[in-house]
Design a protein around this motif. Structure first.
Motif, PDB file in Angstrom:
ATOM      1  N   PRO A   5       0.690  -1.226   0.292  1.00 12.36           N
ATOM      2  CA  PRO A   5      -0.252   0.132   0.081  1.00 12.36           C
ATOM      3  C   PRO A   5       0.862   1.106   0.511  1.00 12.36           C
ATOM      4  O   PRO A   5       2.251   1.385   1.145  1.00 12.36           O
ATOM      5  CB  PRO A   5      -1.056   0.012   1.367  1.00 12.36           C
ATOM      6  N   GLY A   6       0.526   2.367  -1.125  1.00 11.12           N
ATOM      7  CA  GLY A   6       1.536   3.424  -1.136  1.00 11.12           C
ATOM      8  C   GLY A   6       2.174   3.501  -1.906  1.00 11.12           C
ATOM      9  O   GLY A   6       2.813   4.385  -1.968  1.00 11.12           O
ATOM     10  N   ASP A   7       3.131   2.582  -2.235  1.00 10.74           N
ATOM     11  CA  ASP A   7       4.405   2.480  -2.526  1.00 10.74           C
ATOM     12  C   ASP A   7       4.096   3.060  -4.365  1.00 10.74           C
ATOM     13  O   ASP A   7       3.098   2.741  -4.579  1.00 10.74           O
ATOM     14  CB  ASP A   7       4.814   0.930  -2.907  1.00 10.74           C
ATOM     15  N   ASN A   8       4.872   3.894  -4.633  1.00 10.84           N
ATOM     16  CA  ASN A   8       4.923   4.336  -6.338  1.00 10.84           C
ATOM     17  C   ASN A   8       5.375   3.190  -7.063  1.00 10.84           C
ATOM     18  O   ASN A   8       6.890   3.085  -6.897  1.00 10.84           O
ATOM     19  CB  ASN A   8       5.524   5.157  -6.070  1.00 10.84           C
ATOM     20  N   VAL A   9       5.519   2.685  -8.607  1.00  8.95           N
ATOM     21  CA  VAL A   9       5.998   1.864  -9.121  1.00  8.95           C
ATOM     22  C   VAL A   9       5.799   2.407 -10.554  1.00  8.95           C
ATOM     23  O   VAL A   9       5.565   2.951 -10.924  1.00  8.95           O
ATOM     24  CB  VAL A   9       4.810   0.551  -8.708  1.00  8.95           C
ATOM     25  N   ALA A  10       7.018   1.745 -10.751  1.00 13.86           N
ATOM     26  CA  ALA A  10       7.434   1.578 -12.699  1.00 13.86           C
ATOM     27  C   ALA A  10       7.934   0.564 -12.820  1.00 13.86           C
ATOM     28  O   ALA A  10       8.323  -0.273 -12.380  1.00 13.86           O
ATOM     29  CB  ALA A  10       9.001   2.614 -12.716  1.00 13.86           C
TER      30      ALA A  10
ATOM     31  N   ILE B  21       9.182  10.881 -14.502  1.00 12.14           N
ATOM     32  CA  ILE B  21       8.585  10.469 -13.569  1.00 12.14           C
ATOM     33  C   ILE B  21       9.488  11.458 -12.166  1.00 12.14           C
ATOM     34  O   ILE B  21       8.731  11.806 -11.552  1.00 12.14           O
ATOM     35  CB  ILE B  21       9.460   9.377 -13.268  1.00 12.14           C
ATOM     36  N   ARG B  22      10.283  11.655 -12.451  1.00  7.93           N
ATOM     37  CA  ARG B  22      10.797  12.212 -11.206  1.00  7.93           C
ATOM     38  C   ARG B  22      10.339  13.813 -11.274  1.00  7.93           C
ATOM     39  O   ARG B  22      10.010  14.149  -9.428  1.00  7.93           O
ATOM     40  CB  ARG B  22      12.954  13.000 -10.754  1.00  7.93           C
ATOM     41  N   LYS B  23       9.337  14.386 -12.046  1.00 10.38           N
ATOM     42  CA  LYS B  23       8.779  15.428 -11.907  1.00 10.38           C
ATOM     43  C   LYS B  23       7.354  15.446 -11.093  1.00 10.38           C
ATOM     44  O   LYS B  23       7.513  15.968 -10.098  1.00 10.38           O
ATOM     45  CB  LYS B  23       8.112  16.230 -13.406  1.00 10.38           C
ATOM     46  N   ASP B  24       7.183  14.377 -10.817  1.00 13.67           N
ATOM     47  CA  ASP B  24       6.208  13.889  -9.947  1.00 13.67           C
ATOM     48  C   ASP B  24       6.464  13.202  -8.769  1.00 13.67           C
ATOM     49  O   ASP B  24       5.792  13.191  -7.531  1.00 13.67           O
ATOM     50  CB  ASP B  24       4.979  12.746 -10.641  1.00 13.67           C
TER      51      ASP B  24
ATOM     52  N   GLY C 290      11.952   9.604  -6.109  1.00 13.01           N
ATOM     53  CA  GLY C 290      12.008   8.580  -7.645  1.00 13.01           C
ATOM     54  C   GLY C 290      10.677   7.592  -7.242  1.00 13.01           C
ATOM     55  O   GLY C 290      10.033   7.453  -6.116  1.00 13.01           O
ATOM     56  N   PRO C 291      10.853   6.886  -7.811  1.00 10.98           N
ATOM     57  CA  PRO C 291      10.083   5.410  -6.918  1.00 10.98           C
ATOM     58  C   PRO C 291      10.277   4.232  -6.721  1.00 10.98           C
ATOM     59  O   PRO C 291      11.784   3.922  -6.244  1.00 10.98           O
ATOM     60  CB  PRO C 291       9.085   4.503  -8.123  1.00 10.98           C
ATOM     61  N   ASP C 292       9.064   3.762  -5.678  1.00 10.48           N
ATOM     62  CA  ASP C 292       9.923   3.047  -4.489  1.00 10.48           C
ATOM     63  C   ASP C 292      10.452   1.884  -5.580  1.00 10.48           C
ATOM     64  O   ASP C 292      11.716   1.146  -5.227  1.00 10.48           O
ATOM     65  CB  ASP C 292       8.514   2.912  -3.591  1.00 10.48           C
ATOM     66  N   VAL C 293       9.322   1.397  -6.587  1.00  8.60           N
ATOM     67  CA  VAL C 293       9.774   0.307  -7.540  1.00  8.60           C
ATOM     68  C   VAL C 293       9.815   0.069  -8.691  1.00  8.60           C
ATOM     69  O   VAL C 293       8.717   1.047  -8.917  1.00  8.60           O
ATOM     70  CB  VAL C 293       8.501  -1.236  -6.604  1.00  8.60           C
ATOM     71  N   GLY C 294      10.509  -0.703  -9.449  1.00 12.89           N
ATOM     72  CA  GLY C 294      11.215  -0.370 -10.721  1.00 12.89           C
ATOM     73  C   GLY C 294      10.903  -1.513 -10.822  1.00 12.89           C
ATOM     74  O   GLY C 294      11.173  -2.498 -10.151  1.00 12.89           O
ATOM     75  N   ILE C 295      10.047  -2.739 -11.412  1.00 16.51           N
ATOM     76  CA  ILE C 295      10.110  -3.792 -12.849  1.00 16.51           C
ATOM     77  C   ILE C 295       9.968  -3.693 -13.460  1.00 16.51           C
ATOM     78  O   ILE C 295      10.302  -3.062 -14.465  1.00 16.51           O
ATOM     79  CB  ILE C 295       8.441  -3.873 -12.326  1.00 16.51           C
ATOM     80  N   ASP C 296      10.851  -4.970 -14.117  1.00 12.51           N
ATOM     81  CA  ASP C 296      11.610  -5.109 -15.828  1.00 12.51           C
ATOM     82  C   ASP C 296      10.662  -6.332 -16.191  1.00 12.51           C
ATOM     83  O   ASP C 296      10.994  -6.619 -15.485  1.00 12.51           O
ATOM     84  CB  ASP C 296      13.461  -4.911 -15.711  1.00 12.51           C
ATOM     85  N   ALA C 297       9.640  -5.442 -17.171  1.00  7.81           N
ATOM     86  CA  ALA C 297       9.041  -6.492 -18.409  1.00  7.81           C
ATOM     87  C   ALA C 297       9.586  -6.810 -19.411  1.00  7.81           C
ATOM     88  O   ALA C 297       8.753  -6.810 -19.888  1.00  7.81           O
ATOM     89  CB  ALA C 297       7.439  -6.689 -17.614  1.00  7.81           C
ATOM     90  N   VAL C 298      10.460  -6.676 -19.174  1.00  2.67           N
ATOM     91  CA  VAL C 298      11.285  -6.402 -21.155  1.00  2.67           C
ATOM     92  C   VAL C 298      12.111  -7.816 -21.467  1.00  2.67           C
ATOM     93  O   VAL C 298      11.624  -8.183 -21.673  1.00  2.67           O
ATOM     94  CB  VAL C 298      11.958  -4.762 -20.971  1.00  2.67           C
TER      95      VAL C 298
END
Length: 408
Positions: A208-213, A270-273, A277-285
């Motif tokens: 809950p509340g985590d910012n995710v990219a 992303i850094r504007k918002d 930075g986000p708490d979590v970065g997911i590589d789905a590539v």
């Protein structure tokens, strides 16, 4: 230095076959070459723990494109591809306890024994030590993964699920019984991409509340965003280079913040918002989407097998002390990884193939209850005979293709 002795798999890989009853299947025949064979002998019970599944639905996974483009070593002409499939139990071996003829089931893409140290104690079913005898993978990684359906001889050479019939070894471990009153499209993706999306969030400890990219707006990236929102994430950014994929995701998940990295600088947006930075970065590539001339050249001449570009952008963008989750498939080595930034920013990175069986009980209930809807990724549906066309448009990003479901 002592070498590991490769154990004999708990069941034979090559199935007994019924030449009197041929079946249709999709075979790999080289780079950008898949063909439908209508005269392949159908599999028979080979081991007492086997089940034979009459496939009702199968799909093309983004990982299958690694095979299609020739980036996955260990492929042989005539290999049956595909690792996402479901159907009806056609026959069972004498040792199968939990399933009978006529049961409706989903198969896991990973083949687990259930008894080895990694399966029994750690519940890391994709790290099973007894279903993949590949010495090549052991040399490359120091260990072997589990066997995977339809995913090269590096992962065991098991015949895949883009076929009318599939032999599932150790059926009690690798099949999930599913309700009779739900459509295939709601259930099929329990074979891989829905558990993989959940796994992406587990590895990143999204709460809950985590910012995710999320990098990659293919089926797994879209479902990862869907799962992140279900788990209570705050901002969810989805990054891709194709507007049609971002628009598809946004139309089904209004909370998503899409970014086209060809048109905008990901870090700046992303850094504007999120100034930190986000708490979590997911590589789905994953492995083969190199964009820089340097990485394309190094891959072409064999100086690296995969590109570090997505990982570097995630390392650069995620906040200090943040978490990185890798579920995009990688095959081997990269150059120019920004390990300095990873260390200095106190980041955590985790990755791994998805142990589907670990997540099945909770995910099936969530799908039944409507809390998760994996059908949001489906754009194309057709027959197995159309597979050559479907592979082409999926790979070439044509006709708005995001996820294909085929019915043998």
């Amino acid at each position: 230095m002592a070498t590991l002795e490769v154990p004999i798999p708990v069941v034979p890989i090559e199935p007994k076959v019924d030449k009197e009853h041929p079946m249709k299947c999709v075979e790999w025949h080289g780079k950008k070459s898949v063909r439908v064979n209508t005269a392949r002998p159908s599999p028979l019970i080979t081991h007492p723990g086997d089940a034979i599944i009459r496939v009702t639905s199968t799909s093309i996974c983004g990982s299958d494109l690694h095979l299609f483009l020739g980036f996955m070593p260990g492929m042989k002409a005539g290999d049956i591809v595909g690792h996402e499939f479901m159907g009806v139990v056609h026959d069972v071996g004498d040792d199968v306890k939990g399933f009978g003829k006529g049961d409706r089931v989903v198969a896991a893409f990973d083949i687990a024994c259930g008894d080895c140290f990694f399966c029994n104690k750690l519940k890391l079913f994709t790290c099973c030590d007894r279903t993949n005898p590949s010495k090549e993978e052991e040399k490359l990684y120091g260990d072997r993964t589990a066997g995977f359906f339809g995913y090269s001889h590096l992962t065991g050479g098991w015949p895949g699920g883009q076929a009318e019939y599939v032999r599932v070894p150790l059926a009690d471990m690798n099949l999930l019984k599913v309700p009779e009153d739900m459509p295939d499209e709601k259930l099929l993706f329990l074979s891989d991409i829905l558990p993989t999306a959940w796994h992406a969030n587990e590895l990143g400890e999204v709460g809950p509340g985590d910012n995710v990219a999320i990098w990659g707006a293919g089926p797994v990236g879209i479902l990862s965003a869907h799962v992140a929102n279900f788990r209570g994430a705050g901002n969810v950014f989805l990054i891709d280079e194709f507007d049609y994929r971002l628009e598809h995701a946004k139309s089904r998940m209004p909370f998503v913040k899409p970014i086209n990295f060809k048109k905008e600088k990901v870090y700046d947006i992303i850094r504007k918002d999120l100034p930190y930075g986000p708490d979590v970065g997911i590589d789905a590539v994953g492995m083969h989407y190199a964009h820089s001339m340097l990485n394309r050249m190094e891959i072409a001449v064999g100086l690296e097998t995969d590109t570090p570009e997505v990982l570097n952008e995630i390392i650069y963008t995620v906040r200090k002390g943040g978490r990185i989750s890798i579920i995009g498939a990688y095959g081997g080595y990269v150059n120019h990884l920004n390990v300095g930034a990873f260390m200095e920013k106190s980041l955590t990175m985790r990755g791994g193939q998805t142990p589907c069986q670990s997540y099945w009980p909770k995910l099936l209930e969530m799908v039944k209850n409507g809390e998760l809807d994996p059908t949001i990724v489906v754009t194309h549906e057709g027959s197995l005979e159309q597979s050559t066309h479907f592979y082409q448009i999926f790979n070439d990003k044509q006709d708005g293709c995001i996820k294909v479901v085929m019915h043998p």
